[in-house]
Design an enzyme around this catalytic site. Structure first.
Site, PDB file in Angstrom:
ATOM      1  CG  ASP A  73      52.390  41.992  11.900  1.00 18.47           C
ATOM      2  OD1 ASP A  73      51.227  42.421  11.919  1.00 18.47           O
ATOM      3  OD2 ASP A  73      52.912  41.395  12.871  1.00 18.47           O
ATOM      4  CG  HIS A 169      52.052  42.718  20.020  1.00 19.39           C
ATOM      5  ND1 HIS A 169      51.917  44.048  19.700  1.00 19.39           N
ATOM      6  CD2 HIS A 169      51.392  42.031  19.044  1.00 19.39           C
ATOM      7  CE1 HIS A 169      51.217  44.154  18.574  1.00 19.39           C
ATOM      8  NE2 HIS A 169      50.875  42.954  18.169  1.00 19.39           N
ATOM      9  N   GLY A 170      53.540  39.369  22.706  1.00 20.63           N
ATOM     10  CA  GLY A 170      54.431  38.668  23.634  1.00 20.63           C
ATOM     11  C   GLY A 170      53.575  37.831  24.559  1.00 20.63           C
ATOM     12  CB  THR A 223      55.713  35.533  21.156  1.00 22.85           C
ATOM     13  OG1 THR A 223      55.577  36.948  21.010  1.00 22.85           O
ATOM     14  CG2 THR A 223      56.671  35.227  22.279  1.00 22.85           C
TER      15      THR A 223
HETATM   16  P1  13P Z   1      52.330  37.523  19.579  1.00 16.05           P
HETATM   17  O1  13P Z   1      53.778  37.772  19.434  1.00 16.05           O
HETATM   18  O2  13P Z   1      51.847  37.804  20.954  1.00 16.05           O
HETATM   19  O3  13P Z   1      51.930  36.196  19.085  1.00 16.05           O
HETATM   20  O4  13P Z   1      51.577  38.596  18.668  1.00 16.05           O
HETATM   21  C1  13P Z   1      51.662  38.471  17.284  1.00 16.05           C
HETATM   22  C2  13P Z   1      51.062  39.638  16.606  1.00 16.05           C
HETATM   23  O5  13P Z   1      50.042  40.139  16.980  1.00 16.05           O
HETATM   24  C3  13P Z   1      51.768  40.119  15.416  1.00 16.05           C
HETATM   25  O6  13P Z   1      51.216  41.298  14.929  1.00 16.05           O
END
Ligand code: 13P
Length: 273
Positions: A73, A169-170, A223
């Site tokens: 990622d 994200h988060g 998250t």
């Molecule tokens: P979250 O942490 O908001 O779930 O996002 C995950 C993500 O997009 C990882 O690349």
């Protein structure tokens, strides 16, 4: 094994950080009999026993009768991408989204050239997804423009595209303000498989709506996997496991494994629509 863009409908991708978290996600996938993507951020990738994780994921998934792919990622370092390719990761994300679009295109092209030789899929990002994802922090939202999406896809050979469309994200502060029209524009006008970042905190309805858009191939959740880990520790504490005479780490670990597995099961059920 065929890559996940062939013969697969949409998949969920869960972030993991070690072999135990990988096992918990795979247990959830096995319980649901669903194929799954396991992904690691670039910083965590470096700390992993990569070859052993690859071997574990392959053999455990085979034993469970599901398919599991490994994805790198958000990565900004080409040497880490090269390493992941050599360790048989199935796909990599080059995140050059902080650069101007022409530079993003140039860097992405270097990665596709490297990865495609080995049949490794490449994901890239246009616009910048706000929030914190492991070692990547983006303060200000930068929703992608249609012009940039078009230009990017015309000048690269990526396999999947992540577009910033109001996703974060988060956890979301308040209701997510998602620009679905950008998802539709990208999938309809370009036909390139779309990756949704920021899956944590999206309601079931929102996830189902995204999944109903043909071309949405991968939804990332990180998250909430870590929050499940924390829930497992809380459960262990509520059960008094930390105060037992003869503390048993394995019982705490089992609570954590169960919490992550239950979360993964619940999320994978959303694919049944
Ligand atoms: P979250 O942490 O908001 O779930 O996002 C995950 C993500 O997009 C990882 O690349």
């Amino acid at each position: 094994m065929k890559n996940y863009l062939e013969n697969e409908k949409a998949l969920l991708a869960f972030n993991i950080w070690d072999i135990n978290s990988a096992k918990a996600v795979l247990d959830g996938a096995c319980a649901q009999r669903k194929n799954v993507i396991l992904q690691t951020s670039s910083g965590l990738y470096k700390k992993l026993p990569q070859k052993q994780l690859r071997e574990f994921v392959d053999s455990y998934a085979r034993q469970c009768g599901v398919k599991a792919w490994l994805h790198l990622d958000h990565c900004r370092e080409l040497d880490v991408i090269e390493d992941a390719i050599s360790n048989r990761w199935d796909s990599v994300m080059i995140d050059a989204s902080a650069e101007v679009i022409d530079e993003n295109i140039a860097i992405t092209n270097r990665v596709t050239e490297m990865a495609h030789k080995y049949g490794v899929l490449v994901e890239s990002e246009v616009g910048q997804v706000q929030g914190c994802e492991e070692d990547i922090q983006v303060q200000r939202e930068a929703i992608a423009s249609k012009e940039d999406i078009q230009k990017f896809l015309k000048n690269t050979n990526v396999d999947m595209i992540a577009v910033a469309f109001g996703n974060v994200h988060g956890l979301y502060q308040g209701e997510p303000d998602l620009h679905y029209e950008l998802v539709e524009y990208t999938t309809q006008h370009t036909g390139i498989p779309f990756v949704v970042h920021g899956g944590s905190g999206l309601s079931e309805d929102v996830i189902k709506r995204l999944l109903s858009i043909s071309g949405v191939k991968k939804i990332n959740i990180s998250t909430e996997v870590k929050m499940s880990y924390l829930n497992g520790i809380k459960r262990a504490s509520e059960q008094g496991l930390f105060k037992e005479d003869g503390f048993q780490a394995a019982r705490v670990e089992q609570c954590i494994q169960n919490a992550i597995q239950e979360f993964v099961v619940q999320k994978l059920q959303l694919l049944d629509v």
